[in-house]
Design an enzyme around this catalytic site. Structure first.
Site, PDB file in Angstrom:
ATOM      1  N   VAL A  91       0.854  -1.201   0.000  1.00  0.00           N
ATOM      2  CA  VAL A  91       0.000   0.000   0.000  1.00  0.00           C
ATOM      3  C   VAL A  91       0.883   1.242   0.000  1.00  0.00           C
ATOM      4  CG1 VAL A  91      -1.830  -1.223   1.193  1.00  0.00           C
ATOM      5  CG2 VAL A  91      -0.180   0.089   2.527  1.00  0.00           C
ATOM      6  N   ASN A  92       0.259   2.384  -0.245  1.00  0.00           N
ATOM      7  CA  ASN A  92       1.052   3.600  -0.335  1.00  0.00           C
ATOM      8  C   ASN A  92       1.477   4.111   1.039  1.00  0.00           C
ATOM      9  OD1 ASN A  92      -1.736   3.630  -0.470  1.00  0.00           O
ATOM     10  ND2 ASN A  92      -1.833   5.772  -1.056  1.00  0.00           N
ATOM     11  N   GLU A 162      11.023  -3.361  -3.139  1.00  0.00           N
ATOM     12  CA  GLU A 162      10.954  -3.470  -4.587  1.00  0.00           C
ATOM     13  C   GLU A 162      11.868  -2.420  -5.214  1.00  0.00           C
ATOM     14  OE1 GLU A 162       9.619  -5.872  -6.487  1.00  0.00           O
ATOM     15  OE2 GLU A 162      10.915  -4.687  -7.786  1.00  0.00           O
ATOM     16  N   PHE A 163      12.718  -2.844  -6.127  1.00  0.00           N
ATOM     17  CA  PHE A 163      13.656  -1.909  -6.760  1.00  0.00           C
ATOM     18  C   PHE A 163      13.249  -1.552  -8.190  1.00  0.00           C
ATOM     19  CE2 PHE A 163      16.279  -3.978  -3.464  1.00  0.00           C
ATOM     20  CZ  PHE A 163      16.726  -2.849  -2.792  1.00  0.00           C
ATOM     21  N   LYS A 221      16.941  -0.197   1.050  1.00  0.00           N
ATOM     22  CA  LYS A 221      16.034   0.413   0.065  1.00  0.00           C
ATOM     23  C   LYS A 221      16.140   1.941   0.127  1.00  0.00           C
ATOM     24  CE  LYS A 221      12.631   1.272  -2.625  1.00  0.00           C
ATOM     25  NZ  LYS A 221      12.014   0.801  -3.794  1.00  0.00           N
ATOM     26  N   THR A 223      18.610   3.623   1.243  1.00  0.00           N
ATOM     27  CA  THR A 223      19.971   3.998   0.831  1.00  0.00           C
ATOM     28  C   THR A 223      20.098   3.985  -0.695  1.00  0.00           C
ATOM     29  OG1 THR A 223      20.737   2.944   2.846  1.00  0.00           O
ATOM     30  CG2 THR A 223      22.409   3.515   1.232  1.00  0.00           C
ATOM     31  N   CYS A 277       9.079   7.972  -5.130  1.00  0.00           N
ATOM     32  CA  CYS A 277      10.047   7.381  -4.198  1.00  0.00           C
ATOM     33  C   CYS A 277      11.152   8.307  -3.720  1.00  0.00           C
ATOM     34  CB  CYS A 277      10.690   6.165  -4.856  1.00  0.00           C
ATOM     35  SG  CYS A 277       9.615   4.748  -4.844  1.00  0.00           S
ATOM     36  N   GLN A 279      12.024  11.589  -3.386  1.00  0.00           N
ATOM     37  CA  GLN A 279      11.864  12.641  -2.388  1.00  0.00           C
ATOM     38  C   GLN A 279      11.343  12.059  -1.074  1.00  0.00           C
ATOM     39  OE1 GLN A 279      10.589  16.525  -3.422  1.00  0.00           O
ATOM     40  NE2 GLN A 279       9.035  16.558  -1.845  1.00  0.00           N
ATOM     41  N   LYS A 340       8.510  10.757 -15.758  1.00  0.00           N
ATOM     42  CA  LYS A 340       9.514  10.226 -16.677  1.00  0.00           C
ATOM     43  C   LYS A 340       8.760   9.553 -17.818  1.00  0.00           C
ATOM     44  CE  LYS A 340      11.450   6.235 -15.449  1.00  0.00           C
ATOM     45  NZ  LYS A 340      11.973   5.073 -14.692  1.00  0.00           N
TER      46      LYS A 340
HETATM   47  C1  UDX Z   1      13.169   4.807  -8.438  1.00  0.00           C
HETATM   48  C2  UDX Z   1      14.316   3.780  -8.345  1.00  0.00           C
HETATM   49  O1  UDX Z   1      15.086   3.826  -9.558  1.00  0.00           O
HETATM   50  C3  UDX Z   1      13.764   2.379  -8.124  1.00  0.00           C
HETATM   51  O2  UDX Z   1      14.824   1.465  -7.946  1.00  0.00           O
HETATM   52  C4  UDX Z   1      12.878   2.398  -6.889  1.00  0.00           C
HETATM   53  O3  UDX Z   1      12.273   1.136  -6.717  1.00  0.00           O
HETATM   54  C5  UDX Z   1      11.797   3.463  -7.003  1.00  0.00           C
HETATM   55  O4  UDX Z   1      12.382   4.734  -7.273  1.00  0.00           O
HETATM   56  P1  UDX Z   1      11.417   5.524 -10.316  1.00  0.00           P
HETATM   57  O5  UDX Z   1      11.129   6.668  -9.404  1.00  0.00           O
HETATM   58  O6  UDX Z   1      10.290   4.714 -10.837  1.00  0.00           O
HETATM   59  O7  UDX Z   1      12.406   4.479  -9.587  1.00  0.00           O
HETATM   60  O8  UDX Z   1      12.220   6.052 -11.595  1.00  0.00           O
HETATM   61  P2  UDX Z   1      13.738   6.442 -11.885  1.00  0.00           P
HETATM   62  O9  UDX Z   1      14.090   5.887 -13.199  1.00  0.00           O
HETATM   63  O10 UDX Z   1      14.640   6.119 -10.771  1.00  0.00           O
HETATM   64  O11 UDX Z   1      13.663   8.027 -12.066  1.00  0.00           O
HETATM   65  C6  UDX Z   1      13.364   8.914 -10.998  1.00  0.00           C
HETATM   66  C7  UDX Z   1      13.440  10.351 -11.472  1.00  0.00           C
HETATM   67  O12 UDX Z   1      14.790  10.741 -11.710  1.00  0.00           O
HETATM   68  C8  UDX Z   1      12.697  10.629 -12.782  1.00  0.00           C
HETATM   69  O13 UDX Z   1      12.017  11.849 -12.690  1.00  0.00           O
HETATM   70  C9  UDX Z   1      13.801  10.694 -13.799  1.00  0.00           C
HETATM   71  O14 UDX Z   1      13.472  11.479 -14.909  1.00  0.00           O
HETATM   72  C10 UDX Z   1      14.913  11.330 -12.980  1.00  0.00           C
HETATM   73  N1  UDX Z   1      16.251  11.046 -13.525  1.00  0.00           N
HETATM   74  C11 UDX Z   1      16.737   9.779 -13.549  1.00  0.00           C
HETATM   75  C12 UDX Z   1      17.036  12.089 -14.011  1.00  0.00           C
HETATM   76  O15 UDX Z   1      16.614  13.248 -14.006  1.00  0.00           O
HETATM   77  N2  UDX Z   1      18.299  11.808 -14.489  1.00  0.00           N
HETATM   78  C13 UDX Z   1      18.807  10.537 -14.516  1.00  0.00           C
HETATM   79  O16 UDX Z   1      19.956  10.375 -14.952  1.00  0.00           O
HETATM   80  C14 UDX Z   1      17.993   9.492 -14.033  1.00  0.00           C
HETATM   81  P1  ADP Z   2       2.593   2.310  -5.014  1.00  0.00           P
HETATM   82  O1  ADP Z   2       3.297   3.189  -6.002  1.00  0.00           O
HETATM   83  O2  ADP Z   2       3.370   2.166  -3.727  1.00  0.00           O
HETATM   84  O3  ADP Z   2       2.168   1.000  -5.582  1.00  0.00           O
HETATM   85  P2  ADP Z   2      -0.159   3.281  -5.198  1.00  0.00           P
HETATM   86  O4  ADP Z   2      -0.772   4.494  -4.581  1.00  0.00           O
HETATM   87  O5  ADP Z   2      -0.057   3.193  -6.678  1.00  0.00           O
HETATM   88  O6  ADP Z   2       1.278   3.111  -4.503  1.00  0.00           O
HETATM   89  O7  ADP Z   2      -0.946   1.979  -4.714  1.00  0.00           O
HETATM   90  C1  ADP Z   2      -1.292   1.695  -3.406  1.00  0.00           C
HETATM   91  C2  ADP Z   2      -2.690   1.061  -3.392  1.00  0.00           C
HETATM   92  O8  ADP Z   2      -2.961   0.560  -2.071  1.00  0.00           O
HETATM   93  C3  ADP Z   2      -3.834   1.998  -3.730  1.00  0.00           C
HETATM   94  O9  ADP Z   2      -4.530   1.483  -4.844  1.00  0.00           O
HETATM   95  C4  ADP Z   2      -4.729   1.996  -2.454  1.00  0.00           C
HETATM   96  O10 ADP Z   2      -6.114   2.037  -2.767  1.00  0.00           O
HETATM   97  C5  ADP Z   2      -4.363   0.672  -1.829  1.00  0.00           C
HETATM   98  N1  ADP Z   2      -4.616   0.587  -0.376  1.00  0.00           N
HETATM   99  C6  ADP Z   2      -4.233   1.439   0.588  1.00  0.00           C
HETATM  100  N2  ADP Z   2      -4.620   0.995   1.817  1.00  0.00           N
HETATM  101  C7  ADP Z   2      -5.268  -0.185   1.625  1.00  0.00           C
HETATM  102  C8  ADP Z   2      -5.900  -1.173   2.503  1.00  0.00           C
HETATM  103  N3  ADP Z   2      -5.922  -1.020   3.822  1.00  0.00           N
HETATM  104  N4  ADP Z   2      -6.465  -2.250   1.929  1.00  0.00           N
HETATM  105  C9  ADP Z   2      -6.438  -2.421   0.581  1.00  0.00           C
HETATM  106  N5  ADP Z   2      -5.854  -1.564  -0.278  1.00  0.00           N
HETATM  107  C10 ADP Z   2      -5.277  -0.457   0.224  1.00  0.00           C
END
Ligand code: UDX
Ligand code: ADP
Length: 463
Positions: A91-92, A162-163, A221, A223, A277, A279, A340
């Site tokens: 969940v978020n 999750e990465f 994660k 880090t 993620c 920020q 992105k």
């Molecule tokens: C990130 C991590 O990469 C991933 O491992 C983790 O699970 C979740 O957070 P994500 O946020 O989906 O993934 O995308 P990412 O490709 O990391 O880009 C993040 C932001 O950095 C984007 O806005 C992207 O445009 C920006 N970015 C990335 C740059 O501005 N320059 C770069 O060289 C790389």
């Molecule tokens: P992420 O990027 O971490 O996957 P999202 O906001 O896309 O985050 O997804 C999180 C999901 O979890 C949302 O769809 C939200 O409705 C759901 N959620 C939050 N709390 C609960 C809960 N207690 N039971 C079931 N689903 C939930």
């Protein structure tokens, strides 16, 4: 113990794709993804895969391969928990918007709710897996709730961050650099770890499955994301210096990236990183460091965010300054709104903040994004709460055709690096714009010389 039945709470950007890949690769395991949001579940079940709530290249095929076979989407949270041996919490965990730690700490209310629900429903022993990114020692809190509110059954808590990166989620899931599983160091903890290792071992070589204690896994994660974001802020800091000195940031990035100790990835200067993620996780890290009194550690990491905010603000300020210090009543076209390319996710996208600054200067903003829907764009702006929703509606128009978005515009700002932008008929766009026609490339997607030769006044981050 061989896992036969998995439940995942949360059908979002992490839960949806991750579980779809597990189901795809493990036909013997029944995977049920549940969510409170009924519309989201209906969209995951939609016959037309164009309506899936998450856009990711390749996701539709994976979903189609397993949905109805061993992959199910449902709103019946309790039933899925009851039937499963292993429950993923996905969940978020947004940054808190109230109270202690406001603007920094992760809001764990959704996690706590899940833990309480699992405790209330479970009639037999379960393995609970943290998938959402969480502050260090959250596992302890979850365990506490489970043990104290449960029915006397036993819970093992694993951390399995999750990465995956959005836009490349399916590739990242099918072929990860590593899978990290943290768990208890006692026999039962090790058995739980082993059960999850066996799930991943269906398609991932064992040497890439790393096991640690829970705290190391949780902190790894945060880090990883802090290091990645730091690289972007570092190259963005250099981009400003490049603009002043005549150096070209892409050339600098290439030159340093060939040093194998530095490496070439994640060195692309941009209008700023976004996404759900980076920020959030750094703020979390800062908050944790502060709560232990580690002020130097906190300040060090906070600077990554400060630099990122500066980059977004500086981009908007440059547009205003270049357009003769006024954008009032001028049409500025935004190409891209997602944080992105190859995703419809807009959380913390730089576009939102650049738009906010330009709206403050009374610009008219015309947005085109190939995957982001109009209601999402207004939701993002309204969420900032800097002006009334009616005012956002007045200042922003969303277009389905990029050429129309750019027609009669004074300037174009490129906010997302969608590949299709490179294929546009830029002569046609130039022809229909107000002159001088400005382009501000926040993603370094277009060629400087070529754009200038077409007549554009062109500026690209760090050039
Ligand atoms: C990130 C991590 O990469 C991933 O491992 C983790 O699970 C979740 O957070 P994500 O946020 O989906 O993934 O995308 P990412 O490709 O990391 O880009 C993040 C932001 O950095 C984007 O806005 C992207 O445009 C920006 N970015 C990335 C740059 O501005 N320059 C770069 O060289 C790389
Ligand atoms: P992420 O990027 O971490 O996957 P999202 O906001 O896309 O985050 O997804 C999180 C999901 O979890 C949302 O769809 C939200 O409705 C759901 N959620 C939050 N709390 C609960 C809960 N207690 N039971 C079931 N689903 C939930």
């Amino acid at each position: 113990m061989k896992i036969k039945n998995i439940c995942c709470i949360g059908a979002g950007y992490v839960g949806g794709p991750t579980m779809a890949v597990i189901a795809h690769k493990c036909p013997d395991i029944k995977v049920t993804i549940v969510d409170l949001n009924a519309q989201r579940i209906a969209d995951w079940n939609d016959e037309n895969t164009e309506n899936l709530p998450v856009y990711e290249p390749g996701l539709d095929k994976i979903v189609l391969s397993a949905r109805g076979r061993n992959l199910f989407f449902s709103t019946d949270v309790e039933k899925a928990i009851d039937e499963a041996e292993m429950i993923f919490i996905s969940v978020n965990t947004p940054t808190k918007t109230y109270g202690l730690g406001k603007g920094m700490a992760a809001d764990l209310k959704y996690i706590e709710l899940c833990a309480r629900q699992i405790a209330a429903v479970s009639k037999n022993n379960k393995i609970v897996v943290e998938k959402s990114t969480l502050p260090v020692r959250t596992a302890e809190a979850i365990k506490n709730i489970l043990d104290n509110t449960g029915n006397g059954v036993e819970f093992q808590i694993l951390s399995n961050p999750e990465f995956l990166a959005e836009g490349t989620a399916i590739d990242d899931l099918l072929n990860p650099d590593r899978v990290l599983i943290g768990g208890g160091t006692d026999t039962k903890g090790q058995e739980a770890i082993e059960a999850l290792v066996e799930v991943y071992a269906n398609w991932i070589p064992k040497e890439r499955i790393l096991t640690t204690n829970v705290w190391s896994s949780e902190l790894s994660k945060l880090t990883a994301n802090a290091f990645l974001a730091q690289r972007v802020s570092s190259i963005n800091a250099m981009s400003e210096l490049c603009e002043k000195t005549g150096a070209d940031v892409s050339e600098v990035a290439r030159a340093i990236g060939m040093d194998s100790r530095i490496g070439s990835k994640f060195l692309k200067a941009s209008v700023g990183f976004g996404g759900s993620c980076f920020q959030k996780d750094i703020l979390n890290l800062v908050y944790i460091a502060k709560s232990y009194g580690l002020n130097e550690v906190a300040d060090y990491w906070e600077q990554v965010i400060i630099m990122n905010d500066h980059q977004k603000r500086r981009f908007a300020a440059n547009i205003i300054k270049t357009l003769y210090n006024t954008v009032s009543g001028k049409k500025i076209a935004f190409l891209g709104w997602a944080f992105k390319k190859d995703t419809n996710d807009t959380r913390e996208s730089a576009a939102i903040y650049v738009a906010d600054d330009l709206l403050f200067e009374q610009a008219n903003i015309a947005v085109y994004d190939p995957k982001v829907e109009e209601h999402t764009i207004f939701r993002d702006l309204d969420y900032l709460a800097t002006r009334k929703p009616e005012e956002n509606k007045e200042g922003v128009t969303v277009f389905e055709d990029p050429y129309e978005a750019c027609r009669d515009a004074h300037a174009i700002a490129i906010l997302t690096e969608w590949d299709e932008f490179k294929q546009y008929d830029w002569d046609r766009i130039y022809h229909n714009m107000k002159k001088p026609a400005f382009v501000f490339d926040g993603r370094n997607v277009l060629d400087v010389e070529e754009m200038r030769s077409k007549g554009f006044v062109f500026s690209s981050i760090g050039k």
